[in-house]
Scaffold this active site. Structure first.
Site: not given
Length: 275
Positions: A142, A155
């Site tokens: 990401s 995350y």
């Protein structure tokens, strides 16, 4: 290049995973698809029509089930040319307010399951690449594997870990198995259900608890799953080691290079202007 290549994809019941399945199938690939969402997975299968694909409903954190899925793909189709470890989730909470179980769940889905997928697939991918000249290990990180972001510590941790794992694997396999292409993917804002499905636990002081974070994310997400899938598959065809998806990912990549300490001030103001 992808005709009759057998590729396994996790998180194939929606979003980027579904878009990857449809795109690769259109190029002649044979697919082994997995997702926890059985209904979403069935819809992906319906959209594929009569193209060659198997579907398996599983939780990627169930390593035995994941191993059985990979082994089953090899049994069903005779080989495995690649795996795309795409499944992921997020929670919204500052680290101090994030329950251990929620933090661990994000790490288990986003990182530990990627490790398990790589372990299960690598021997088969090595064998296929040695025979046919190409194989793929594709891990979805990401932009949050490139920059820190408040309320996303779990995350961030998982996606930085995916990045580190994939970089190391790419360097190792370039020596031992140069026909295996190991790719780390850094999507920016993609119009998927990840933000919508994220669990909001707590916010920082001053943040409006009534803010619809999923709607805000959607507004700032410039890239569709179909565009993301096309970019990933182009990277696979080129045997890239790193794929950035979207103008925001490219912007963030430059900002963290140019301003390694103060990048968030620049990026935060940029995001604020886009609202």
């Amino acid at each position: 290049m992808f005709d009759n290549k057998v590729i396994a994809i996790t998180g194939a019941g929606s979003g980027i995973g579904r878009a990857l399945a449809l795109n690769l199938a259109g190029r002649g690939a044979v697919l082994a698809l997995a997702d926890k969402d059985a209904d979403g997975l069935a819809e992906t299968k319906r959209l594929l029509g009569n193209r060659a694909a198997s579907i398996t409903a599983l939780d990627v954190t169930d390593t035995a089930a994941l191993n059985a899925w990979v082994a089953g793909a090899v049994t069903d189709f005779g080989k495995l040319d690649g795996i795309i470890n795409n499944a992921g989730l997020s929670v919204v909470a500052p680290f101090a307010d994030c329950p251990e179980a929620d933090f661990d769940r994000v790490m288990n889905v986003n990182f530990s399951a990627v490790v398990a997928g790589c372990r299960a697939a690598l021997p088969h991918v090595r064998g296929a690449a040695a025979k046919d000249g190409i194989g793929w290990i594709v891990n979805i990180s990401s932009v949050f594997g490139m920059m820190g972001y408040p309320t996303q510590s779990a995350y961030n941790a998982s996606k930085y870990a995916v990045r580190g794992l994939t970089e190391a694997m790419a360097l190792e396999l370039a020596v031992t198995d140069p026909n295996v292409s190991v790719i780390r993917v850094h999507p920016g804002g993609i119009k998927t259900n990840v933000a919508k499905n994220s669990k909001q636990i707590a916010l920082l002081p001053g943040q409006d608890p009534n803010t619809d974070f999923a709607a805000e994310f959607e507004k700032n997400a410039p890239t569709t799953p179909e565009q993301a899938a096309e970019t990933i598959i182009t990277g696979m065809a080129k045997r890239s080691t790193r794929v950035l998806i979207g103008p925001d990912a490219r912007f963030i990549d430059w900002m963290v290079r140019l301003f390694p300490v103060s990048y968030f001030k620049v990026i935060g103001s940029f995001l604020g202007r886009r609202k």
